[in-house]
Design an enzyme around this catalytic site. Structure first.
Site, PDB file in Angstrom:
ATOM      1  N   ASP A   1       0.931  -1.327  -0.039  1.00 33.75           N
ATOM      2  CA  ASP A   1      -0.130  -0.080  -0.160  1.00 33.75           C
ATOM      3  C   ASP A   1       0.890   1.389   0.000  1.00 33.75           C
ATOM      4  O   ASP A   1       1.683   1.273   0.841  1.00 33.75           O
ATOM      5  CB  ASP A   1      -0.934  -0.070   1.291  1.00 33.75           C
ATOM      6  CG  ASP A   1      -1.557   1.223   1.522  1.00 33.75           C
ATOM      7  OD1 ASP A   1      -1.937   2.054   0.465  1.00 33.75           O
ATOM      8  OD2 ASP A   1      -2.084   1.454   2.487  1.00 33.75           O
TER       9      ASP A   1
ATOM     10  N   ASN B   1      -0.257   4.356  -0.198  1.00 33.48           N
ATOM     11  CA  ASN B   1      -0.853   5.721   0.246  1.00 33.48           C
ATOM     12  C   ASN B   1      -1.483   5.894   1.492  1.00 33.48           C
ATOM     13  O   ASN B   1      -2.337   6.536   1.906  1.00 33.48           O
ATOM     14  CB  ASN B   1      -1.868   6.374  -0.532  1.00 33.48           C
ATOM     15  CG  ASN B   1      -2.997   5.249  -1.103  1.00 33.48           C
ATOM     16  OD1 ASN B   1      -2.629   4.337  -0.399  1.00 33.48           O
ATOM     17  ND2 ASN B   1      -3.922   6.095  -1.791  1.00 33.48           N
TER      18      ASN B   1
ATOM     19  N   ASP C   1      -3.996   3.837   2.921  1.00 32.59           N
ATOM     20  CA  ASP C   1      -5.432   3.684   3.117  1.00 32.59           C
ATOM     21  C   ASP C   1      -5.768   2.253   3.407  1.00 32.59           C
ATOM     22  O   ASP C   1      -6.813   1.922   3.429  1.00 32.59           O
ATOM     23  CB  ASP C   1      -6.238   3.925   1.670  1.00 32.59           C
ATOM     24  CG  ASP C   1      -5.810   3.302   0.534  1.00 32.59           C
ATOM     25  OD1 ASP C   1      -5.128   2.167   0.711  1.00 32.59           O
ATOM     26  OD2 ASP C   1      -6.531   3.298  -0.499  1.00 32.59           O
TER      27      ASP C   1
ATOM     28  N   ASP D   1      -1.966  -1.408  -3.772  1.00 37.29           N
ATOM     29  CA  ASP D   1      -2.056  -0.533  -4.809  1.00 37.29           C
ATOM     30  C   ASP D   1      -0.971  -0.407  -6.128  1.00 37.29           C
ATOM     31  O   ASP D   1       0.007  -1.156  -5.644  1.00 37.29           O
ATOM     32  CB  ASP D   1      -2.267   1.001  -4.774  1.00 37.29           C
ATOM     33  CG  ASP D   1      -1.420   1.281  -3.802  1.00 37.29           C
ATOM     34  OD1 ASP D   1      -0.306   1.380  -3.960  1.00 37.29           O
ATOM     35  OD2 ASP D   1      -1.723   2.086  -2.602  1.00 37.29           O
TER      36      ASP D   1
ATOM     37  N   ASP E   1      -5.147 -10.738 -15.412  1.00 34.58           N
ATOM     38  CA  ASP E   1      -6.465 -11.709 -15.083  1.00 34.58           C
ATOM     39  C   ASP E   1      -7.460 -11.258 -15.929  1.00 34.58           C
ATOM     40  O   ASP E   1      -7.951 -10.135 -16.122  1.00 34.58           O
ATOM     41  CB  ASP E   1      -6.733 -11.471 -13.617  1.00 34.58           C
ATOM     42  CG  ASP E   1      -7.234 -12.821 -12.968  1.00 34.58           C
ATOM     43  OD1 ASP E   1      -7.930 -13.497 -13.577  1.00 34.58           O
ATOM     44  OD2 ASP E   1      -6.547 -13.141 -11.845  1.00 34.58           O
TER      45      ASP E   1
ATOM     46  N   ASP F   1      -9.544 -16.638 -16.034  1.00 33.83           N
ATOM     47  CA  ASP F   1     -10.281 -16.863 -14.851  1.00 33.83           C
ATOM     48  C   ASP F   1     -11.528 -17.969 -15.283  1.00 33.83           C
ATOM     49  O   ASP F   1     -12.285 -17.814 -16.227  1.00 33.83           O
ATOM     50  CB  ASP F   1     -11.023 -15.918 -14.378  1.00 33.83           C
ATOM     51  CG  ASP F   1     -11.643 -15.981 -12.936  1.00 33.83           C
ATOM     52  OD1 ASP F   1     -10.919 -16.232 -11.841  1.00 33.83           O
ATOM     53  OD2 ASP F   1     -12.770 -15.808 -12.835  1.00 33.83           O
TER      54      ASP F   1
ATOM     55  N   GLU G   1      -7.424 -21.071 -16.033  1.00 34.76           N
ATOM     56  CA  GLU G   1      -8.016 -21.707 -15.016  1.00 34.76           C
ATOM     57  C   GLU G   1      -9.198 -22.587 -15.282  1.00 34.76           C
ATOM     58  O   GLU G   1     -10.130 -22.285 -15.629  1.00 34.76           O
ATOM     59  CB  GLU G   1      -8.310 -20.687 -13.714  1.00 34.76           C
ATOM     60  CG  GLU G   1      -8.779 -21.271 -12.546  1.00 34.76           C
ATOM     61  CD  GLU G   1      -9.579 -20.301 -11.471  1.00 34.76           C
ATOM     62  OE1 GLU G   1      -9.680 -20.730 -10.263  1.00 34.76           O
ATOM     63  OE2 GLU G   1     -10.421 -19.848 -12.165  1.00 34.76           O
TER      64      GLU G   1
ATOM     65  N   HIS H   1      -4.450 -17.173  -4.521  1.00 37.40           N
ATOM     66  CA  HIS H   1      -5.453 -16.442  -3.688  1.00 37.40           C
ATOM     67  C   HIS H   1      -6.409 -17.261  -3.112  1.00 37.40           C
ATOM     68  O   HIS H   1      -7.385 -16.452  -2.500  1.00 37.40           O
ATOM     69  CB  HIS H   1      -5.600 -15.069  -4.454  1.00 37.40           C
ATOM     70  CG  HIS H   1      -6.396 -15.510  -5.584  1.00 37.40           C
ATOM     71  ND1 HIS H   1      -5.864 -16.008  -6.977  1.00 37.40           N
ATOM     72  CD2 HIS H   1      -7.830 -15.256  -5.861  1.00 37.40           C
ATOM     73  CE1 HIS H   1      -6.836 -16.163  -7.891  1.00 37.40           C
ATOM     74  NE2 HIS H   1      -8.046 -15.482  -7.221  1.00 37.40           N
TER      75      HIS H   1
HETATM   76  C1  GLC Z   1     -11.586 -17.927  -9.825  1.00 35.54           C
HETATM   77  C2  GLC Z   1     -10.976 -17.114  -9.159  1.00 35.54           C
HETATM   78  C3  GLC Z   1     -11.738 -16.769  -7.590  1.00 35.54           C
HETATM   79  C4  GLC Z   1     -12.917 -16.025  -8.060  1.00 35.54           C
HETATM   80  C5  GLC Z   1     -13.739 -16.912  -9.175  1.00 35.54           C
HETATM   81  C6  GLC Z   1     -15.003 -16.004  -9.579  1.00 35.54           C
HETATM   82  O1  GLC Z   1     -11.724 -19.106  -9.166  1.00 35.54           O
HETATM   83  O2  GLC Z   1      -9.582 -17.406  -8.872  1.00 35.54           O
HETATM   84  O3  GLC Z   1     -10.951 -15.768  -6.782  1.00 35.54           O
HETATM   85  O4  GLC Z   1     -13.592 -15.855  -6.888  1.00 35.54           O
HETATM   86  O5  GLC Z   1     -12.926 -17.342 -10.145  1.00 35.54           O
HETATM   87  O6  GLC Z   1     -14.532 -15.058 -10.407  1.00 35.54           O
HETATM   88 CA    CA Z   2      -3.591   2.115  -1.249  1.00 36.28          CA
END
Ligand code: GLC
Ligand code: CA
Length: 588
Positions: free
Chosen positions: A32, A34, A36, A40, A109, A217, A278, A352
């Site tokens: 981050d 700034n 908040d 970013d 992404d 995705d 994915e 993630h």
């Molecule tokens: C993928 C992403 C996940 C998201 C899902 C819906 O699995 O990695 O984080 O919640 O798609 O977009």
């Molecule tokens: Ca920030």
């Protein structure tokens, strides 16, 4: 413009991409700039030296587009705008230039199975049946004889990934729309050629800006398995009260290859690109088709088989089950053998959406450093492209969540509401599942330094910082030659210099052993280089007995996860490994 399909018509891939390691950044939690409390783009720019020191060749950046953040950016309301909390398009250009200066490529992404419900297309689409954007989404009538909007009237019985039905009632048009995820993530109608044209156009927008490719995705859900009458099949009941997950029915649909090939032709073809799809529920045979070197639409796919081994067959990811190591070895081995010479694997243990690997598959207490290194050595010895999720290179751990209220992830919170509040699951059992599996384990802020804010922020972080940041942080790791970080650096560098890592075929060893994992990588021919990987996945010393044909005494240690002189680690047909010890050894 239409270009002939097939070899020669496709995009080129950057030279040497198979030797590169990819690093995933989850921008909200990286750095981050700034104060908040939200990571970013300028924050990422300020930390590029860390990535360069690690030696990664590519960054996959989780979404930074305009979004109402129902699912932290995986719900996009404008594909051509940067979310103001992350910065501006100028910040984006500066970040991309900073990466390119350091020889790092950027994969964006691409979230195009669905948009946000705040996207202008959906706002239009939901307003009237005769709106020109109506057909951008998927609309169906209530089940015959039922009143729309009432329970049980949904067009079919599929359950959404984030709980509830995949169908939500829309008053204005008196129809249901389909969403595989939350009701705020309506699925795009890929059967509509205009949708496909818009997706190709937005891909070209980012390619023209200089990005090097895309992580796509849930891309194997875009073609739905429609019946001839336009309905979707119901999911069978697998156990009283449990339906077969909709994803097992909705992935790999009849037009998927065609749609992927269209993106390849109409968006990717003129550029040099790198792509990863994915793909929940993808099979090795499908992955061969999608990633074949000459005709495949993608460079590689993320498969999920190994992410589903530590849960019960029914009940989803939250129904915990201890990992049985032979299951992991067989699964990884099956993928290694299926794609060798026919496609390309991506290699990951975390991202993630997954908990921290050292907490999940290693020992995040006494043997944290050693077991985090072991997991890296197990994964990075395989064939394919390794992915490192931010903080994995530090051996970051899950967070001992005090309660579900401390989590922000909608998947976690929705599941809790249904499982605990509605179905009466014991909250203690549920909290254990959250601690083990919540996506927020991976999303706590990156730990850069000791002290308040962990170098992530000077403000209040959007998600709690793990209390272990005073010990586990990038400053400490870079200063310690025996850290997890330096081991990752070594493995990432070896992938560039050791061809057996890229080309060698895979041979499993000790397959039934419940605590030892071992395999051989070998390039063709009798005189080919051999790389032997062995890992003790347990907290006890173990004796390894190698098969005679291996001639184990001929190997020499190349990498070890124990501190000290690697050359001192002896090889013999029978040898002892320390708790969580791992070795890479070579013989040529
Ligand atoms: C993928 C992403 C996940 C998201 C899902 C819906 O699995 O990695 O984080 O919640 O798609 O977009
Ligand atoms: Ca920030």
């Amino acid at each position: 413009m239409s270009v002939e399909q097939g070899a020669g018509a496709g995009p080129r891939s950057p030279a040497g991409w198979r030797q590169d390691t990819v690093y995933q950044i989850y921008p909200r939690s990286f750095c981050d700039s700034n104060g908040d409390g939200i990571g970013d783009l300028p924050g990422i720019l300020s930390r590029l030296d860390h990535l360069q020191a690690l030696g990664v060749g590519v960054v996959w950046l989780s979404p930074v587009y305009q979004s109402p953040n129902d699912d932290n950016g995986y719900d996009i309301s404008d594909y051509r705008a940067i979310h103001p909390e992350f910065g501006t398009l100028a910040d984006f250009d500066a970040l991309l230039a900073g990466m390119h200066q350091r020889g790092i490529k950027l994969m964006m992404d691409l979230v195009v199975n669905h948009t946000s419900d705040e996207h202008a297309w959906f706002q239009q689409a939901r307003s009237a049946r005769d709106n020109p954007f109506h057909d951008f989404y998927i609309w169906r009538e209530p089940r015959a004889g039922q009143v729309g909007g009432q329970p049980g009237a949904e067009p079919n019985n599929w359950e959404a990934a984030f709980n509830g039905s995949v169908w939500t009632w829309n008053e204005a048009t008196q129809e249901y729309y389909l969403h595989m995820f939350s009701p705020r993530q309506p699925d795009l109608n890929w059967e509509n050629p205009q949708v496909r044209a818009e997706v190709c156009a937005l891909m070209r927008f980012w390619l023209d800006r200089g990005v090097d490719g895309f992580r796509m995705d849930v891309i194997n859900v875009i073609s739905k398995p429609w019946n001839a009458d336009g309905s979707l099949p119901d999911a069978p009941v697998v156990k009283p009260g449990f339906l077969q997950p909709a994803f097992t029915l909705a992935t790999g649909g009849p037009r998927l290859t065609e749609f992927l090939q269209q993106m390849r032709r109409e968006a990717l073809a003129p550029y040099e690109t790198l792509t990863v799809g994915e793909m929940p529920c993808v099979t090795p045979a499908q992955a061969q088709t999608y990633t074949a070197a000459d005709s495949g639409a993608l460079n590689m796919v993320f498969q999920f088989e190994h992410m589903d081994l530590d849960c019960q067959p029914v009940g989803g990811k939250w129904a915990l089950k201890p990992l049985h190591l032979p299951d992991l070895k067989r699964s990884m081995g099956r993928w290694q053998q299926a794609l060798h010479g026919r496609g390309w694997n991506s290699l990951y243990l975390g991202n993630h959406d997954q908990p921290r690997p050292v907490s999940r598959f290693g020992d995040d207490g006494l043997h944290r450093v050693r077991s985090a290194k072991l997991l890296a050595m197990y994964l990075h010895g395989l064939q394919g492209t390794p992915y490192v999720y931010q903080g994995e290179e530090l051996g970051m751990t899950n967070l001992p969540w005090p309660s579900v209220e401390a989590c922000q992830d909608l998947e976690t919170r929705n599941w809790w509401r249904v499982a605990v509040d509605e179905q009466g699951l014991d909250p203690a059992v549920a909290l254990a599942a959250v601690r083990a599996k919540s996506r927020d384990n991976a999303r706590t802020p990156m730990q850069w330094s000791a002290g308040p804010g962990a170098g992530f922020t000077t403000g209040t972080p959007w998600l709690p910082i793990n209390a272990n940041a005073d010990r586990i942080n990038a400053d400490a790791a870079r200063a310690d030659p025996d850290s997890v970080f330096h081991l990752y650096r070594q493995l990432i560098a070896l992938r560039r210099s050791l061809t057996v890592l890229v080309d060698g075929h895979y041979q499993p060893l000790l397959e039934d052993d419940t605590r030892l994992a071992a395999y051989l990588r070998q390039t063709d021919g009798e005189s080919g280089t051999r790389l032997l990987v062995v890992c003790n996945f347990s907290g006890e010393p173990l004796t390894v007995r190698w098969p005679d044909h291996l001639d184990a005494a001929g190997y020499q240690t190349l990498v070890s996860n124990l501190p000290g002189d690697v050359a001192a680690a002896p090889w013999a047909s029978e040898m002892t490994l320390q708790p969580w010890e791992a070795r890479w050894a070579l013989r040529s």
